[in-house]
Write an enzyme that holds these catalytic residues in place. Structure first.
Site, PDB file in Angstrom:
ATOM      1  N   SER A 147       0.859  -1.199   0.000  1.00 31.68           N
ATOM      2  CA  SER A 147       0.000   0.000   0.000  1.00 31.68           C
ATOM      3  C   SER A 147       0.889   1.240   0.000  1.00 31.68           C
ATOM      4  O   SER A 147       2.065   1.163   0.386  1.00 31.68           O
ATOM      5  CB  SER A 147      -0.842  -0.023   1.277  1.00 31.68           C
ATOM      6  OG  SER A 147      -1.395   1.242   1.542  1.00 31.68           O
ATOM      7  N   TYR A 161      -1.263  -0.809  10.403  1.00 29.52           N
ATOM      8  CA  TYR A 161      -1.404  -0.942   8.952  1.00 29.52           C
ATOM      9  C   TYR A 161      -0.122  -0.511   8.237  1.00 29.52           C
ATOM     10  O   TYR A 161       0.376  -1.212   7.356  1.00 29.52           O
ATOM     11  CB  TYR A 161      -2.603  -0.120   8.480  1.00 29.52           C
ATOM     12  CG  TYR A 161      -2.999  -0.396   7.052  1.00 29.52           C
ATOM     13  CD1 TYR A 161      -3.648  -1.580   6.701  1.00 29.52           C
ATOM     14  CD2 TYR A 161      -2.723   0.524   6.045  1.00 29.52           C
ATOM     15  CE1 TYR A 161      -4.010  -1.833   5.388  1.00 29.52           C
ATOM     16  CE2 TYR A 161      -3.087   0.277   4.732  1.00 29.52           C
ATOM     17  CZ  TYR A 161      -3.737  -0.901   4.413  1.00 29.52           C
ATOM     18  OH  TYR A 161      -4.092  -1.147   3.107  1.00 29.52           O
TER      19      TYR A 161
HETATM   20  N1  LIG Z   1      -8.743   0.135  -0.753  1.00 31.72           N
HETATM   21  C1  LIG Z   1      -7.623   0.822  -0.765  1.00 31.72           C
HETATM   22  O1  LIG Z   1      -7.635   2.061  -0.844  1.00 31.72           O
HETATM   23  C2  LIG Z   1      -6.284   0.127  -0.706  1.00 31.72           C
HETATM   24  C3  LIG Z   1      -5.116   0.885  -0.896  1.00 31.72           C
HETATM   25  C4  LIG Z   1      -3.876   0.236  -0.820  1.00 31.72           C
HETATM   26  C5  LIG Z   1      -3.828  -1.110  -0.592  1.00 31.72           C
HETATM   27  N2  LIG Z   1      -4.985  -1.820  -0.412  1.00 31.72           N
HETATM   28  C6  LIG Z   1      -4.858  -3.254  -0.165  1.00 31.72           C
HETATM   29  O2  LIG Z   1      -5.511  -3.969  -1.219  1.00 31.72           O
HETATM   30  C7  LIG Z   1      -6.075  -5.164  -0.683  1.00 31.72           C
HETATM   31  C8  LIG Z   1      -7.562  -5.175  -0.992  1.00 31.72           C
HETATM   32  O3  LIG Z   1      -8.120  -3.952  -0.512  1.00 31.72           O
HETATM   33  P1  LIG Z   1      -9.700  -3.713  -0.440  1.00 31.72           P
HETATM   34  O4  LIG Z   1      -9.920  -2.271  -0.304  1.00 31.72           O
HETATM   35  O5  LIG Z   1     -10.372  -4.440  -1.543  1.00 31.72           O
HETATM   36  O6  LIG Z   1     -10.023  -4.407   0.969  1.00 31.72           O
HETATM   37  P2  LIG Z   1     -11.383  -4.968   1.574  1.00 31.72           P
HETATM   38  O7  LIG Z   1     -11.235  -4.821   3.037  1.00 31.72           O
HETATM   39  O8  LIG Z   1     -12.563  -4.344   0.899  1.00 31.72           O
HETATM   40  O9  LIG Z   1     -11.369  -6.499   1.155  1.00 31.72           O
HETATM   41  C9  LIG Z   1     -10.448  -7.389   1.710  1.00 31.72           C
HETATM   42  C10 LIG Z   1     -11.063  -8.761   1.730  1.00 31.72           C
HETATM   43  O10 LIG Z   1     -10.132  -9.605   2.416  1.00 31.72           O
HETATM   44  C11 LIG Z   1     -10.852 -10.425   3.281  1.00 31.72           C
HETATM   45  N3  LIG Z   1      -9.992 -10.842   4.396  1.00 31.72           N
HETATM   46  C12 LIG Z   1      -9.605 -10.088   5.450  1.00 31.72           C
HETATM   47  N4  LIG Z   1      -8.864 -10.834   6.294  1.00 31.72           N
HETATM   48  C13 LIG Z   1      -8.797 -12.066   5.756  1.00 31.72           C
HETATM   49  C14 LIG Z   1      -8.204 -13.286   6.153  1.00 31.72           C
HETATM   50  N5  LIG Z   1      -7.530 -13.371   7.318  1.00 31.72           N
HETATM   51  N6  LIG Z   1      -8.330 -14.371   5.364  1.00 31.72           N
HETATM   52  C15 LIG Z   1      -9.018 -14.289   4.191  1.00 31.72           C
HETATM   53  N7  LIG Z   1      -9.621 -13.175   3.764  1.00 31.72           N
HETATM   54  C16 LIG Z   1      -9.507 -12.072   4.538  1.00 31.72           C
HETATM   55  C17 LIG Z   1     -12.039  -9.601   3.748  1.00 31.72           C
HETATM   56  O11 LIG Z   1     -13.110 -10.422   4.211  1.00 31.72           O
HETATM   57  C18 LIG Z   1     -12.388  -8.803   2.508  1.00 31.72           C
HETATM   58  O12 LIG Z   1     -13.401  -9.422   1.737  1.00 31.72           O
HETATM   59  C19 LIG Z   1      -5.759  -5.173   0.805  1.00 31.72           C
HETATM   60  O13 LIG Z   1      -4.568  -5.908   1.026  1.00 31.72           O
HETATM   61  C20 LIG Z   1      -5.541  -3.695   1.103  1.00 31.72           C
HETATM   62  O14 LIG Z   1      -4.756  -3.499   2.256  1.00 31.72           O
HETATM   63  C21 LIG Z   1      -6.204  -1.238  -0.481  1.00 31.72           C
END
Ligand SMILES: NC(=O)c1ccc[n+]([C@@H]2O[C@H](COP(=O)([O-])OP(=O)(O)OC[C@H]3O[C@@H](n4cnc5c(N)ncnc54)[C@H](O)[C@@H]3O)[C@@H](O)[C@H]2O)c1
Length: 256
Positions: A147, A161
Protein backbone atom coordinates in the site's frame (compact mmCIF):
# COMPACT_ATOMS: atom_id res chain seq x y z
CA UNK A 1 -8.93 -3.53 -19.40
CA UNK A 2 -5.45 -4.58 -20.51
CA UNK A 3 -5.16 -7.84 -22.46
CA UNK A 4 -2.66 -10.61 -21.72
CA UNK A 5 -3.19 -13.68 -23.90
CA UNK A 6 -0.35 -15.47 -22.03
CA UNK A 7 -2.59 -15.73 -18.94
CA UNK A 8 -5.09 -18.00 -20.70
CA UNK A 9 -5.31 -21.37 -18.90
CA UNK A 10 -3.22 -20.25 -15.91
CA UNK A 11 -4.35 -21.22 -12.43
CA UNK A 12 -4.50 -18.20 -10.15
CA UNK A 13 -5.25 -17.95 -6.44
CA UNK A 14 -6.41 -14.52 -5.28
CA UNK A 15 -6.81 -14.21 -1.52
CA UNK A 16 -9.28 -11.73 -0.08
CA UNK A 17 -11.17 -11.80 -3.37
CA UNK A 18 -14.62 -11.69 -1.81
CA UNK A 19 -14.90 -7.95 -2.44
CA UNK A 20 -13.13 -4.80 -3.53
CA UNK A 21 -9.73 -4.86 -5.15
CA UNK A 22 -9.24 -8.63 -4.70
CA UNK A 23 -12.58 -9.31 -6.40
CA UNK A 24 -11.65 -7.09 -9.35
CA UNK A 25 -8.26 -8.82 -9.66
CA UNK A 26 -10.00 -12.23 -9.72
CA UNK A 27 -12.52 -11.03 -12.33
CA UNK A 28 -9.77 -9.53 -14.50
CA UNK A 29 -7.78 -12.79 -14.50
CA UNK A 30 -10.95 -14.70 -15.41
CA UNK A 31 -11.60 -12.38 -18.36
CA UNK A 32 -8.09 -13.25 -19.62
CA UNK A 33 -9.07 -16.95 -19.60
CA UNK A 34 -7.36 -17.93 -16.34
CA UNK A 35 -9.05 -20.29 -13.90
CA UNK A 36 -9.36 -18.47 -10.63
CA UNK A 37 -9.54 -19.69 -7.04
CA UNK A 38 -11.42 -17.23 -4.85
CA UNK A 39 -10.76 -17.20 -1.12
CA UNK A 40 -12.17 -15.00 1.60
CA UNK A 41 -12.75 -15.11 5.31
CA UNK A 42 -16.41 -14.45 4.53
CA UNK A 43 -17.89 -17.41 2.64
CA UNK A 44 -20.80 -15.48 1.09
CA UNK A 45 -18.45 -12.90 -0.41
CA UNK A 46 -16.29 -15.63 -1.98
CA UNK A 47 -19.39 -17.35 -3.37
CA UNK A 48 -20.62 -14.07 -4.84
CA UNK A 49 -17.33 -13.42 -6.66
CA UNK A 50 -17.41 -16.95 -8.04
CA UNK A 51 -20.98 -16.42 -9.26
CA UNK A 52 -20.04 -13.12 -10.93
CA UNK A 53 -17.14 -14.78 -12.75
CA UNK A 54 -19.23 -17.75 -13.85
CA UNK A 55 -22.09 -15.51 -15.02
CA UNK A 56 -19.56 -13.72 -17.23
CA UNK A 57 -18.43 -17.06 -18.72
CA UNK A 58 -15.27 -17.51 -16.63
CA UNK A 59 -13.98 -20.42 -14.57
CA UNK A 60 -13.72 -20.13 -10.79
CA UNK A 61 -13.86 -22.03 -7.54
CA UNK A 62 -14.54 -20.46 -4.15
CA UNK A 63 -13.50 -21.47 -0.67
CA UNK A 64 -13.74 -19.76 2.69
CA UNK A 65 -10.32 -19.58 4.32
CA UNK A 66 -8.45 -17.57 6.93
CA UNK A 67 -5.05 -16.78 5.43
CA UNK A 68 -3.63 -16.26 8.92
CA UNK A 69 -4.37 -19.87 9.89
CA UNK A 70 -1.96 -22.48 8.52
CA UNK A 71 -4.35 -25.48 8.44
CA UNK A 72 -6.95 -23.32 6.67
CA UNK A 73 -4.38 -22.25 4.05
CA UNK A 74 -3.22 -25.85 3.57
CA UNK A 75 -6.83 -26.97 3.00
CA UNK A 76 -7.32 -24.17 0.48
CA UNK A 77 -4.17 -24.92 -1.53
CA UNK A 78 -4.87 -28.67 -1.33
CA UNK A 79 -8.36 -28.16 -2.78
CA UNK A 80 -7.03 -26.05 -5.68
CA UNK A 81 -4.30 -28.57 -6.51
CA UNK A 82 -6.81 -31.42 -6.34
CA UNK A 83 -9.09 -29.60 -8.76
CA UNK A 84 -6.62 -28.00 -11.19
CA UNK A 85 -3.29 -29.77 -10.54
CA UNK A 86 -1.10 -26.80 -9.64
CA UNK A 87 -1.00 -23.04 -8.98
CA UNK A 88 0.76 -20.70 -11.40
CA UNK A 89 0.08 -17.37 -9.69
CA UNK A 90 -0.63 -16.36 -6.09
CA UNK A 91 -1.98 -12.88 -5.40
CA UNK A 92 -1.92 -12.07 -1.69
CA UNK A 93 -4.68 -9.43 -1.56
CA UNK A 94 -6.32 -10.44 1.76
CA UNK A 95 -5.74 -8.04 4.58
CA UNK A 96 -7.70 -6.45 7.38
CA UNK A 97 -7.29 -2.97 8.83
CA UNK A 98 -7.98 -1.15 12.07
CA UNK A 99 -9.90 1.99 12.94
CA UNK A 100 -9.41 5.20 10.97
CA UNK A 101 -7.48 8.05 12.56
CA UNK A 102 -6.74 6.09 15.76
CA UNK A 103 -3.62 7.21 17.60
CA UNK A 104 -0.93 4.65 18.37
CA UNK A 105 -1.14 5.12 22.14
CA UNK A 106 -4.86 4.30 21.93
CA UNK A 107 -4.48 1.23 19.69
CA UNK A 108 -5.55 -2.08 21.24
CA UNK A 109 -2.96 -4.83 20.85
CA UNK A 110 -5.75 -6.93 19.29
CA UNK A 111 -5.85 -4.52 16.35
CA UNK A 112 -2.10 -4.81 15.84
CA UNK A 113 -2.25 -8.63 16.01
CA UNK A 114 -5.24 -8.87 13.66
CA UNK A 115 -3.75 -6.59 11.02
CA UNK A 116 -0.45 -8.47 11.14
CA UNK A 117 -2.13 -11.90 11.11
CA UNK A 118 -4.10 -11.23 7.92
CA UNK A 119 -1.53 -9.13 6.04
CA UNK A 120 1.89 -10.43 7.05
CA UNK A 121 1.36 -13.92 8.48
CA UNK A 122 -1.25 -14.50 5.73
CA UNK A 123 1.10 -13.52 2.90
CA UNK A 124 3.84 -15.68 4.44
CA UNK A 125 1.58 -18.71 4.95
CA UNK A 126 0.10 -18.57 1.44
CA UNK A 127 3.56 -18.23 -0.10
CA UNK A 128 4.82 -21.10 2.05
CA UNK A 129 1.96 -23.31 0.86
CA UNK A 130 2.38 -22.64 -2.88
CA UNK A 131 6.19 -22.51 -3.09
CA UNK A 132 6.90 -26.29 -3.12
CA UNK A 133 4.61 -26.78 -6.14
CA UNK A 134 6.14 -23.81 -7.94
CA UNK A 135 9.66 -25.07 -7.16
CA UNK A 136 8.80 -28.48 -8.61
CA UNK A 137 7.58 -26.79 -11.81
CA UNK A 138 10.46 -24.27 -11.81
CA UNK A 139 7.92 -21.52 -12.47
CA UNK A 140 5.57 -19.32 -10.51
CA UNK A 141 4.55 -15.79 -9.68
CA UNK A 142 3.77 -14.38 -6.27
CA UNK A 143 2.27 -10.89 -6.17
CA UNK A 144 1.97 -9.30 -2.77
CA UNK A 145 -0.26 -6.33 -2.05
CA UNK A 146 1.33 -3.58 -0.01
CA UNK A 147 0.00 0.00 0.00
CA UNK A 148 1.00 3.63 -0.14
CA UNK A 149 1.00 3.13 3.65
CA UNK A 150 3.92 0.71 3.33
CA UNK A 151 5.82 3.16 1.12
CA UNK A 152 5.26 6.14 3.36
CA UNK A 153 2.62 6.45 6.09
CA UNK A 154 -1.12 5.77 6.06
CA UNK A 155 -3.19 8.94 5.77
CA UNK A 156 -6.23 7.12 7.24
CA UNK A 157 -5.21 4.07 9.22
CA UNK A 158 -2.98 3.48 12.21
CA UNK A 159 0.53 2.25 12.87
CA UNK A 160 -0.43 -1.43 12.60
CA UNK A 161 -1.40 -0.94 8.95
CA UNK A 162 1.66 1.10 8.02
CA UNK A 163 3.94 -1.43 9.74
CA UNK A 164 2.22 -4.49 8.25
CA UNK A 165 2.29 -3.11 4.72
CA UNK A 166 5.99 -2.28 5.17
CA UNK A 167 6.66 -5.85 6.36
CA UNK A 168 5.05 -7.16 3.16
CA UNK A 169 7.73 -5.31 1.18
CA UNK A 170 10.42 -7.01 3.28
CA UNK A 171 8.81 -10.41 2.73
CA UNK A 172 8.71 -9.75 -1.02
CA UNK A 173 12.36 -8.76 -1.09
CA UNK A 174 13.42 -11.88 0.79
CA UNK A 175 11.34 -14.32 -1.26
CA UNK A 176 12.47 -12.72 -4.53
CA UNK A 177 16.10 -13.22 -3.57
CA UNK A 178 15.60 -16.71 -2.20
CA UNK A 179 13.47 -18.23 -4.98
CA UNK A 180 14.80 -16.58 -8.16
CA UNK A 181 16.96 -19.65 -8.79
CA UNK A 182 13.77 -21.74 -8.70
CA UNK A 183 12.20 -19.70 -11.47
CA UNK A 184 9.74 -18.01 -9.10
CA UNK A 185 9.26 -14.25 -9.40
CA UNK A 186 7.98 -12.31 -6.39
CA UNK A 187 6.87 -8.71 -6.61
CA UNK A 188 4.76 -6.19 -4.70
CA UNK A 189 2.14 -3.77 -5.89
CA UNK A 190 1.65 -0.73 -3.68
CA UNK A 191 -1.75 0.79 -4.53
CA UNK A 192 -2.65 4.27 -3.43
CA UNK A 193 -6.16 5.00 -2.13
CA UNK A 194 -8.79 3.12 -4.13
CA UNK A 195 -12.46 3.98 -4.59
CA UNK A 196 -13.70 0.91 -2.73
CA UNK A 197 -16.08 -0.26 -0.01
CA UNK A 198 -13.17 -0.18 2.43
CA UNK A 199 -12.38 3.48 1.83
CA UNK A 200 -16.06 4.42 1.84
CA UNK A 201 -16.48 2.58 5.16
CA UNK A 202 -13.51 4.51 6.55
CA UNK A 203 -14.14 8.04 5.33
CA UNK A 204 -17.45 8.14 3.43
CA UNK A 205 -17.81 9.40 -0.13
CA UNK A 206 -18.03 13.13 0.32
CA UNK A 207 -15.72 15.74 1.86
CA UNK A 208 -12.90 13.52 3.10
CA UNK A 209 -12.79 11.54 -0.15
CA UNK A 210 -12.66 14.78 -2.14
CA UNK A 211 -9.86 16.09 0.08
CA UNK A 212 -7.93 12.84 -0.39
CA UNK A 213 -8.41 12.94 -4.18
CA UNK A 214 -7.10 16.52 -4.21
CA UNK A 215 -3.79 15.25 -2.76
CA UNK A 216 -3.33 12.75 -5.61
CA UNK A 217 -1.49 14.29 -8.58
CA UNK A 218 -3.70 12.44 -11.10
CA UNK A 219 -6.67 14.02 -9.33
CA UNK A 220 -8.74 10.99 -8.31
CA UNK A 221 -8.70 7.81 -6.27
CA UNK A 222 -7.79 4.62 -8.15
CA UNK A 223 -10.53 2.41 -9.52
CA UNK A 224 -10.08 -1.30 -8.64
CA UNK A 225 -9.44 -1.98 -12.35
CA UNK A 226 -6.47 0.44 -12.30
CA UNK A 227 -4.87 -1.89 -9.75
CA UNK A 228 -5.99 -5.16 -11.37
CA UNK A 229 -4.48 -4.24 -14.76
CA UNK A 230 -1.04 -3.82 -13.20
CA UNK A 231 -1.42 -7.14 -11.36
CA UNK A 232 -2.14 -8.82 -14.72
CA UNK A 233 1.08 -7.30 -16.07
CA UNK A 234 2.96 -8.59 -13.00
CA UNK A 235 1.67 -12.13 -13.68
CA UNK A 236 2.36 -11.97 -17.42
CA UNK A 237 5.35 -12.73 -19.65
CA UNK A 238 5.82 -8.97 -20.03
CA UNK A 239 7.32 -8.85 -16.51
CA UNK A 240 9.54 -11.93 -16.95
CA UNK A 241 12.75 -10.14 -15.84
CA UNK A 242 11.22 -8.38 -12.84
CA UNK A 243 11.54 -9.76 -9.34
CA UNK A 244 11.70 -8.03 -5.96
CA UNK A 245 10.10 -4.90 -7.44
CA UNK A 246 7.65 -2.58 -5.75
CA UNK A 247 5.26 -0.94 -8.19
CA UNK A 248 3.54 2.20 -6.90
CA UNK A 249 0.12 2.48 -8.52
CA UNK A 250 -1.01 5.59 -6.74
CA UNK A 251 -1.64 8.28 -9.34
CA UNK A 252 1.54 9.94 -8.12
CA UNK A 253 0.48 9.99 -4.46
CA UNK A 254 3.74 8.21 -3.59
CA UNK A 255 6.71 9.70 -5.40
CA UNK A 256 9.88 7.98 -4.28
N1 LIG B 1 -8.74 0.13 -0.75
C1 LIG B 1 -7.62 0.82 -0.77
O1 LIG B 1 -7.63 2.06 -0.84
C2 LIG B 1 -6.28 0.13 -0.71
C3 LIG B 1 -5.12 0.88 -0.90
C4 LIG B 1 -3.88 0.24 -0.82
C5 LIG B 1 -3.83 -1.11 -0.59
N2 LIG B 1 -4.99 -1.82 -0.41
C6 LIG B 1 -4.86 -3.25 -0.16
O2 LIG B 1 -5.51 -3.97 -1.22
C7 LIG B 1 -6.07 -5.16 -0.68
C8 LIG B 1 -7.56 -5.17 -0.99
O3 LIG B 1 -8.12 -3.95 -0.51
P1 LIG B 1 -9.70 -3.71 -0.44
O4 LIG B 1 -9.92 -2.27 -0.30
O5 LIG B 1 -10.37 -4.44 -1.54
O6 LIG B 1 -10.02 -4.41 0.97
P2 LIG B 1 -11.38 -4.97 1.57
O7 LIG B 1 -11.24 -4.82 3.04
O8 LIG B 1 -12.56 -4.34 0.90
O9 LIG B 1 -11.37 -6.50 1.16
C9 LIG B 1 -10.45 -7.39 1.71
C10 LIG B 1 -11.06 -8.76 1.73
O10 LIG B 1 -10.13 -9.61 2.42
C11 LIG B 1 -10.85 -10.43 3.28
N3 LIG B 1 -9.99 -10.84 4.40
C12 LIG B 1 -9.60 -10.09 5.45
N4 LIG B 1 -8.86 -10.83 6.29
C13 LIG B 1 -8.80 -12.07 5.76
C14 LIG B 1 -8.20 -13.29 6.15
N5 LIG B 1 -7.53 -13.37 7.32
N6 LIG B 1 -8.33 -14.37 5.36
C15 LIG B 1 -9.02 -14.29 4.19
N7 LIG B 1 -9.62 -13.17 3.76
C16 LIG B 1 -9.51 -12.07 4.54
C17 LIG B 1 -12.04 -9.60 3.75
O11 LIG B 1 -13.11 -10.42 4.21
C18 LIG B 1 -12.39 -8.80 2.51
O12 LIG B 1 -13.40 -9.42 1.74
C19 LIG B 1 -5.76 -5.17 0.80
O13 LIG B 1 -4.57 -5.91 1.03
C20 LIG B 1 -5.54 -3.69 1.10
O14 LIG B 1 -4.76 -3.50 2.26
C21 LIG B 1 -6.20 -1.24 -0.48
Amino acid sequence: MASFECLRGKTVLVTGSGRGVGRQIAQSFAVQGAQVAICDLVQDRAAETRALIEQAGGTAMAQAADVGDEPSVQRLVGAIVERWGHIDVLVNAAGSYGAAFRRTHETPVEEWDGVFASNVRGSFLCAKAVLPGMMARKAGRIINVSSNAGRSVSPLLGCSYTAAKTAIIGLTRHLAHEYARDGILVNTIAPGPVRSERVTDLIGEDDKATQLAAQIPLGRLAEPADIADVVLFMASDASRFMTGAILDVSGGYVLA
